[in-house]
Design an enzyme around this catalytic site. Structure first.
Site, PDB file in Angstrom:
ATOM      1  N   VAL A  80       9.691   6.970 -18.736  1.00 16.57           N
ATOM      2  CA  VAL A  80       8.986   5.928 -19.492  1.00 16.57           C
ATOM      3  C   VAL A  80       8.497   6.404 -20.862  1.00 16.57           C
ATOM      4  CG1 VAL A  80       8.373   4.656 -17.397  1.00 16.57           C
ATOM      5  CG2 VAL A  80       6.702   6.236 -18.386  1.00 16.57           C
ATOM      6  N   ARG A  83      10.408   4.739 -25.180  1.00 19.93           N
ATOM      7  CA  ARG A  83       9.627   3.520 -25.418  1.00 19.93           C
ATOM      8  C   ARG A  83      10.454   2.274 -25.632  1.00 19.93           C
ATOM      9  NH1 ARG A  83       6.792   6.796 -30.049  1.00 19.93           N
ATOM     10  NH2 ARG A  83       8.858   7.729 -29.864  1.00 19.93           N
ATOM     11  N   GLN A  89       8.210  -0.791 -12.106  1.00 18.31           N
ATOM     12  CA  GLN A  89       8.150   0.300 -11.119  1.00 18.31           C
ATOM     13  C   GLN A  89       7.309  -0.106  -9.920  1.00 18.31           C
ATOM     14  OE1 GLN A  89       6.668   3.980 -12.757  1.00 18.31           O
ATOM     15  NE2 GLN A  89       7.294   5.149 -10.955  1.00 18.31           N
ATOM     16  N   GLN A  92       1.804   1.863  -6.749  1.00 20.41           N
ATOM     17  CA  GLN A  92       1.021   2.524  -5.694  1.00 20.41           C
ATOM     18  C   GLN A  92      -0.318   1.808  -5.534  1.00 20.41           C
ATOM     19  OE1 GLN A  92       0.674   6.610  -6.928  1.00 20.41           O
ATOM     20  NE2 GLN A  92       2.474   7.232  -5.781  1.00 20.41           N
ATOM     21  N   ARG A  93      -0.621   0.919  -6.487  1.00 19.72           N
ATOM     22  CA  ARG A  93      -1.882   0.184  -6.423  1.00 19.72           C
ATOM     23  C   ARG A  93      -1.808  -0.904  -5.376  1.00 19.72           C
ATOM     24  NH1 ARG A  93      -4.554  -2.638 -11.529  1.00 19.72           N
ATOM     25  NH2 ARG A  93      -6.378  -3.073 -10.263  1.00 19.72           N
ATOM     26  N   ASN A 175      18.947  -1.022 -24.239  1.00 16.34           N
ATOM     27  CA  ASN A 175      20.120  -1.439 -24.999  1.00 16.34           C
ATOM     28  C   ASN A 175      20.980  -0.205 -25.279  1.00 16.34           C
ATOM     29  OD1 ASN A 175      19.408  -0.260 -27.554  1.00 16.34           O
ATOM     30  ND2 ASN A 175      18.043  -1.988 -27.950  1.00 16.34           N
ATOM     31  N   ASN A 181      20.536   7.423 -27.188  1.00 17.27           N
ATOM     32  CA  ASN A 181      19.445   8.351 -27.505  1.00 17.27           C
ATOM     33  C   ASN A 181      18.902   9.003 -26.225  1.00 17.27           C
ATOM     34  OD1 ASN A 181      17.286   9.489 -29.283  1.00 17.27           O
ATOM     35  ND2 ASN A 181      15.984   8.171 -28.034  1.00 17.27           N
ATOM     36  N   ARG A 186      18.390  13.521 -22.361  1.00 12.77           N
ATOM     37  CA  ARG A 186      18.257  13.812 -20.927  1.00 12.77           C
ATOM     38  C   ARG A 186      19.517  14.350 -20.263  1.00 12.77           C
ATOM     39  NH1 ARG A 186      12.770  14.316 -20.773  1.00 12.77           N
ATOM     40  NH2 ARG A 186      11.822  12.506 -21.757  1.00 12.77           N
TER      41      ARG A 186
HETATM   42  C1  LIG Z   1      13.752  18.775 -22.951  1.00 11.79           C
HETATM   43  C2  LIG Z   1      12.615  17.875 -23.281  1.00 11.79           C
HETATM   44  C3  LIG Z   1      11.315  18.368 -23.329  1.00 11.79           C
HETATM   45  C4  LIG Z   1      10.255  17.526 -23.645  1.00 11.79           C
HETATM   46  N1  LIG Z   1       8.991  18.045 -23.659  1.00 11.79           N
HETATM   47  C5  LIG Z   1       7.945  17.257 -23.977  1.00 11.79           C
HETATM   48  C6  LIG Z   1       6.608  17.778 -23.990  1.00 11.79           C
HETATM   49  O1  LIG Z   1       6.368  18.961 -23.736  1.00 11.79           O
HETATM   50  N2  LIG Z   1       5.595  16.937 -24.294  1.00 11.79           N
HETATM   51  C7  LIG Z   1       5.799  15.618 -24.613  1.00 11.79           C
HETATM   52  O2  LIG Z   1       4.857  14.902 -24.907  1.00 11.79           O
HETATM   53  N3  LIG Z   1       7.054  15.107 -24.590  1.00 11.79           N
HETATM   54  C8  LIG Z   1       8.120  15.880 -24.290  1.00 11.79           C
HETATM   55  N4  LIG Z   1       9.377  15.349 -24.252  1.00 11.79           N
HETATM   56  C9  LIG Z   1       9.555  13.899 -24.523  1.00 11.79           C
HETATM   57  C10 LIG Z   1      10.071  13.624 -25.954  1.00 11.79           C
HETATM   58  O3  LIG Z   1       9.194  14.149 -26.920  1.00 11.79           O
HETATM   59  C11 LIG Z   1      10.241  12.116 -26.202  1.00 11.79           C
HETATM   60  O4  LIG Z   1       8.983  11.481 -26.048  1.00 11.79           O
HETATM   61  C12 LIG Z   1      11.197  11.458 -25.233  1.00 11.79           C
HETATM   62  O5  LIG Z   1      12.362  12.221 -25.123  1.00 11.79           O
HETATM   63  C13 LIG Z   1      11.534  10.048 -25.742  1.00 11.79           C
HETATM   64  O6  LIG Z   1      12.368  10.151 -26.865  1.00 11.79           O
HETATM   65  P1  LIG Z   1      12.341   9.106 -28.065  1.00 11.79           P
HETATM   66  O7  LIG Z   1      11.004   9.029 -28.697  1.00 11.79           O
HETATM   67  O8  LIG Z   1      13.495   9.488 -28.966  1.00 11.79           O
HETATM   68  O9  LIG Z   1      12.726   7.723 -27.309  1.00 11.79           O
HETATM   69  P2  LIG Z   1      12.218   6.246 -27.602  1.00 11.79           P
HETATM   70  O10 LIG Z   1      10.766   6.130 -27.398  1.00 11.79           O
HETATM   71  O11 LIG Z   1      13.103   5.353 -26.794  1.00 11.79           O
HETATM   72  O12 LIG Z   1      12.484   6.037 -29.127  1.00 11.79           O
HETATM   73  C14 LIG Z   1      13.823   5.946 -29.629  1.00 11.79           C
HETATM   74  C15 LIG Z   1      13.805   6.235 -31.120  1.00 11.79           C
HETATM   75  O13 LIG Z   1      13.098   5.182 -31.792  1.00 11.79           O
HETATM   76  C16 LIG Z   1      12.346   5.737 -32.866  1.00 11.79           C
HETATM   77  N5  LIG Z   1      10.922   5.479 -32.602  1.00 11.79           N
HETATM   78  C17 LIG Z   1      10.376   5.039 -31.431  1.00 11.79           C
HETATM   79  N6  LIG Z   1       9.041   4.892 -31.578  1.00 11.79           N
HETATM   80  C18 LIG Z   1       8.747   5.264 -32.833  1.00 11.79           C
HETATM   81  C19 LIG Z   1       7.536   5.365 -33.576  1.00 11.79           C
HETATM   82  N7  LIG Z   1       6.358   5.075 -33.037  1.00 11.79           N
HETATM   83  N8  LIG Z   1       7.609   5.788 -34.840  1.00 11.79           N
HETATM   84  C20 LIG Z   1       8.782   6.119 -35.405  1.00 11.79           C
HETATM   85  N9  LIG Z   1       9.973   6.078 -34.773  1.00 11.79           N
HETATM   86  C21 LIG Z   1       9.945   5.649 -33.496  1.00 11.79           C
HETATM   87  C22 LIG Z   1      12.671   7.209 -32.926  1.00 11.79           C
HETATM   88  O14 LIG Z   1      13.754   7.403 -33.813  1.00 11.79           O
HETATM   89  C23 LIG Z   1      13.101   7.529 -31.513  1.00 11.79           C
HETATM   90  O15 LIG Z   1      13.968   8.644 -31.432  1.00 11.79           O
HETATM   91  C24 LIG Z   1      10.480  16.144 -23.935  1.00 11.79           C
HETATM   92  C25 LIG Z   1      11.779  15.658 -23.898  1.00 11.79           C
HETATM   93  C26 LIG Z   1      12.837  16.489 -23.572  1.00 11.79           C
HETATM   94  C27 LIG Z   1      14.242  15.913 -23.516  1.00 11.79           C
END
Ligand SMILES: Cc1cc2nc3c(=O)[nH]c(=O)nc-3n(C[C@H](O)[C@H](O)[C@H](O)COP(=O)(O)OP(=O)(O)OC[C@H]3O[C@@H](n4cnc5c(N)ncnc54)[C@H](O)[C@@H]3O)c2cc1C
Length: 248
Positions: A80, A83, A89, A92-93, A175, A181, A186
């Site tokens: 989750v 974003r 999901q 559990q509540r 989508n 992404n 993952r």
């Molecule tokens: C190996 C691994 C280790 C990780 N370790 C950690 C950790 O230690 N701690 C932790 O907190 N997270 C961790 N994460 C999670 C990671 O930081 C991302 O939160 C998660 O992978 C979601 O990716 P995303 O933001 O690209 O995806 P989405 O939220 O689906 O966003 C997709 C894309 O939309 C854009 N976007 C979305 N929201 C915004 C926004 N608010 N502003 C600007 N652009 C935006 C970005 O380009 C983003 O890439 C880890 C992930 C992986 C794969």
């Protein structure tokens, strides 16, 4: 329960729809004409061109909905974080867990002592949960609540004792742009085993219904350079072989 990943629904003719949407940007024709005149070869050619430009907004028009069972709350917490998706999901509540199921990580499963400690901890969680539900429920009934409402109120706080290992079920929709992404992050060797296993299963299923769109689906290094810098696993060629040649 073992991991179960099922592509429940997806936008019909996803590749044709994306091609039509993208073609509209550069065409003087109307939508109906474009849809009618798109051949299979045309779709393939246009989609390949689109993906090579990195012109990704048209791929947001198609969505894929998955049902996943037999995963831990650790996994769904990681899931989750993506974003740009929609999630439902099991709660559990609202669902009382008479005997909660849990996921045992393979490294723990394969270590006799670790496994024993792990299972003991799960059993203690269940015992504490049952006891807390019982105590709170009695208290709420004494204070005038009806039995059903008292139980509901008790379980929503008692669930705080449950571990990350707790098994859960989730339905989510992404989508195609979000999905690519998601796979970049993952399917990567750095992702944890459980979410990686689920992501790989998702890759297999979307490739079956949209093979051109998801041709290079997988970790980032399949379609381009590895972004992980010093953390690179050094297996770029192996990854490309695995994902581009559908050997998952
Ligand atoms: C190996 C691994 C280790 C990780 N370790 C950690 C950790 O230690 N701690 C932790 O907190 N997270 C961790 N994460 C999670 C990671 O930081 C991302 O939160 C998660 O992978 C979601 O990716 P995303 O933001 O690209 O995806 P989405 O939220 O689906 O966003 C997709 C894309 O939309 C854009 N976007 C979305 N929201 C915004 C926004 N608010 N502003 C600007 N652009 C935006 C970005 O380009 C983003 O890439 C880890 C992930 C992986 C794969």
């Amino acid at each position: 329960m073992a991991l179960k990943v099922k592509l429940l629904q997806y936008t019909p003719e996803p590749e044709k729809l994306i091609s039509a949407a993208a073609k509209l940007c550069y065409s003087s024709s109307g939508v109906d004409d474009i849809m009618e005149n798109l051949t299979e070869e045309g779709v393939e050619k246009f989609l390949n061109m689109l993906m090579s430009f990195g012109h990704q907004s048209p791929i947001e028009h198609v969505s894929f909905t998955f049902g996943v069972e037999g995963v831990s709350r650790s996994l769904t917490h990681q899931l989750v974080r993506h974003r740009l998706a929609s999630y439902s999901q099991q709660s559990q509540r609202y669902v009382k867990l008479e005997q909660f199921e849990y996921i045992i990580p393979p490294a723990i499963e394969n270590d006799e002592v670790a496994k024993e400690l792990f299972i003991k901890s799960m059993e203690e969680s269940q015992k504490s949960y049952d006891e807390i539900v019982h105590r709170l429920k009695l208290k709420y009934i004494e204070n005038g609540m009806k039995e059903k409402a008292a139980e509901k109120k008790a379980i929503e706080d008692a669930r705080y004792v449950f571990p990350n290992a707790c098994e859960t079920k989730i339905v989510f929709t992404m989508n195609a742009r979000t999905l690519l992404n998601f796979f970049h992050h993952r399917c990567c060797d750095r992702a944890q085993w459980e979410i990686r296993e689920m992501a790989n299963e998702m890759v297999k299923q979307v490739k079956e219904v949209a093979p051109i769109l998801f041709k290079a689906a997988g970790p980032s290094c399949v379609a381009g350079p590895c972004p992980e810098g010093a953390m690179c696993c050094g297996k770029v060629q192996e990854m490309r072989e695995l994902y581009l040649k559908n050997k998952l």
